[in-house]
Design a protein around this motif. Structure first.
Motif, mmCIF file in Angstrom:
data_model
loop_
_atom_site.group_PDB
_atom_site.id
_atom_site.type_symbol
_atom_site.label_atom_id
_atom_site.label_comp_id
_atom_site.label_asym_id
_atom_site.label_seq_id
_atom_site.Cartn_x
_atom_site.Cartn_y
_atom_site.Cartn_z
ATOM 1 N N ASP A 98 0.816 -1.209 0.000
ATOM 2 C CA ASP A 98 0.000 0.000 0.000
ATOM 3 C C ASP A 98 0.857 1.269 0.000
ATOM 4 O OD1 ASP A 98 -2.639 -0.949 -0.195
ATOM 5 O OD2 ASP A 98 -2.684 -1.459 1.927
ATOM 6 N N LYS A 99 2.162 1.112 -0.194
ATOM 7 C CA LYS A 99 3.065 2.268 -0.271
ATOM 8 C C LYS A 99 3.659 2.373 -1.670
ATOM 9 C CE LYS A 99 4.581 2.763 4.473
ATOM 10 N NZ LYS A 99 4.084 4.095 4.702
ATOM 11 N N ASP A 100 3.631 3.565 -2.221
ATOM 12 C CA ASP A 100 4.219 3.811 -3.530
ATOM 13 C C ASP A 100 5.741 3.762 -3.390
ATOM 14 O OD1 ASP A 100 5.432 5.209 -5.756
ATOM 15 O OD2 ASP A 100 3.444 6.005 -6.227
ATOM 16 N N PRO A 101 6.431 2.875 -4.136
ATOM 17 C CA PRO A 101 7.883 2.754 -3.982
ATOM 18 C C PRO A 101 8.646 3.985 -4.472
ATOM 19 C CG PRO A 101 7.154 1.416 -5.814
ATOM 20 C CD PRO A 101 5.919 1.940 -5.130
ATOM 21 N N ASN A 102 8.018 4.801 -5.304
ATOM 22 C CA ASN A 102 8.693 5.993 -5.826
ATOM 23 C C ASN A 102 8.566 7.197 -4.903
ATOM 24 O OD1 ASN A 102 9.504 4.715 -8.286
ATOM 25 N ND2 ASN A 102 7.370 4.881 -8.952
ATOM 26 N N THR A 103 7.439 7.302 -4.198
ATOM 27 C CA THR A 103 7.199 8.483 -3.368
ATOM 28 C C THR A 103 7.163 8.178 -1.877
ATOM 29 O OG1 THR A 103 4.791 8.237 -3.405
ATOM 30 C CG2 THR A 103 5.802 9.505 -5.215
ATOM 31 N N GLY A 104 6.939 6.911 -1.525
ATOM 32 C CA GLY A 104 6.790 6.532 -0.125
ATOM 33 C C GLY A 104 5.413 6.837 0.432
ATOM 34 N N GLU A 105 4.535 7.418 -0.410
ATOM 35 C CA GLU A 105 3.189 7.763 0.032
ATOM 36 C C GLU A 105 2.335 6.507 0.195
ATOM 37 O OE1 GLU A 105 1.287 10.747 -2.373
ATOM 38 O OE2 GLU A 105 3.157 11.864 -2.577
ATOM 39 N N THR A 106 1.504 6.523 1.220
ATOM 40 C CA THR A 106 0.574 5.429 1.451
ATOM 41 C C THR A 106 -0.720 5.712 0.711
ATOM 42 O OG1 THR A 106 1.508 4.982 3.636
ATOM 43 C CG2 THR A 106 -0.711 4.159 3.214
ATOM 44 N N SER A 107 -1.175 4.727 -0.042
ATOM 45 C CA SER A 107 -2.489 4.810 -0.688
ATOM 46 C C SER A 107 -3.147 3.452 -0.489
ATOM 47 C CB SER A 107 -2.354 5.161 -2.164
ATOM 48 O OG SER A 107 -1.557 4.218 -2.848
ATOM 49 N N LEU A 108 -4.004 3.399 0.505
ATOM 50 C CA LEU A 108 -4.637 2.146 0.889
ATOM 51 C C LEU A 108 -5.488 1.583 -0.242
ATOM 52 C CD1 LEU A 108 -5.708 3.081 4.513
ATOM 53 C CD2 LEU A 108 -3.666 1.866 3.777
#
Length: 178
Positions: A98-108
């Motif tokens: 659930d984490k974007d590997p490029n930004t580290g942002e969580t998007s459930l």
């Protein structure tokens, strides 16, 4: 400083891993990623890139979702040798999907989509891997180093290379929905 090698499952006979999670190869497929993305869109979420699952190999040429679950091994040619990859265990997925590997942002949404797709289960080999319920996506494979090779160089595999799979009807994980 000398670095101690990391062995697969702590067993030197199964091989050494470096910058991987615990196995030399994590394999998924285009069809599996498409199935997850279809469910994400149905849930009102944005599709994700294959990098979300951090695979070493993404199999194409067959749109069947989760075909990697049925592959017990595959061969490929590299460096003038025939290599063998053998399925070891399914990859249990934590919140990292659930984490974007490029930004580290969580998007459930990815874990929920995997659950909705029936990817929650237990390892078939509970004596070796335990009986806790997990979310599974992708398969961990070991590399059998052929005679004449001193080690596996992942740079030997390239986009578009052909692999020859051998299939098994025996699953290595069991859905809790059965």
């Amino acid at each position: 400083s000398s670095k101690k090698p990391r062995f697969v499952e702590g067993n030197k006979d199964l091989g050494v891993v470096n910058f991987s999670d615990g196995y030399p190869l994590l394999v998924t497929s285009v069809g599996s990623i498409a199935a997850v993305n279809k469910r994400l869109v149905e849930n009102g979420k944005s599709p994700v890139d294959h990098a979300r699952f951090r695979p070493n190999i993404v199999l194409g040429g067959n749109d069947e979702p989760f075909i990697e679950d049925r592959i017990k091994s595959f061969e490929f040619e590299a460096g003038g040798l025939t290599w063998l990859a053998v399925r070891r265990k399914p990859c249990s997925r934590c919140v990292i999907v659930d984490k974007d590997p490029n930004t580290g942002e969580t998007s459930l949404g990815v874990q929920k989509a995997l659950t909705q797709l029936g990817r929650k289960g237990t390892y078939a080999d509970i004596d070796r891997f335990g009986q806790d319920q997990k979310l599974f996506f992708g398969q961990n494979f070991l590399i059998v180093v052929p005679e004449g090779a001193s080690y596996f160089n992942p740079a030997l595999l390239s986009l578009g290379d052909t692999v020859v799979p051998r299939f098994s009807e025996k699953p290595n994980w069991l859905s809790v929905e059965r």
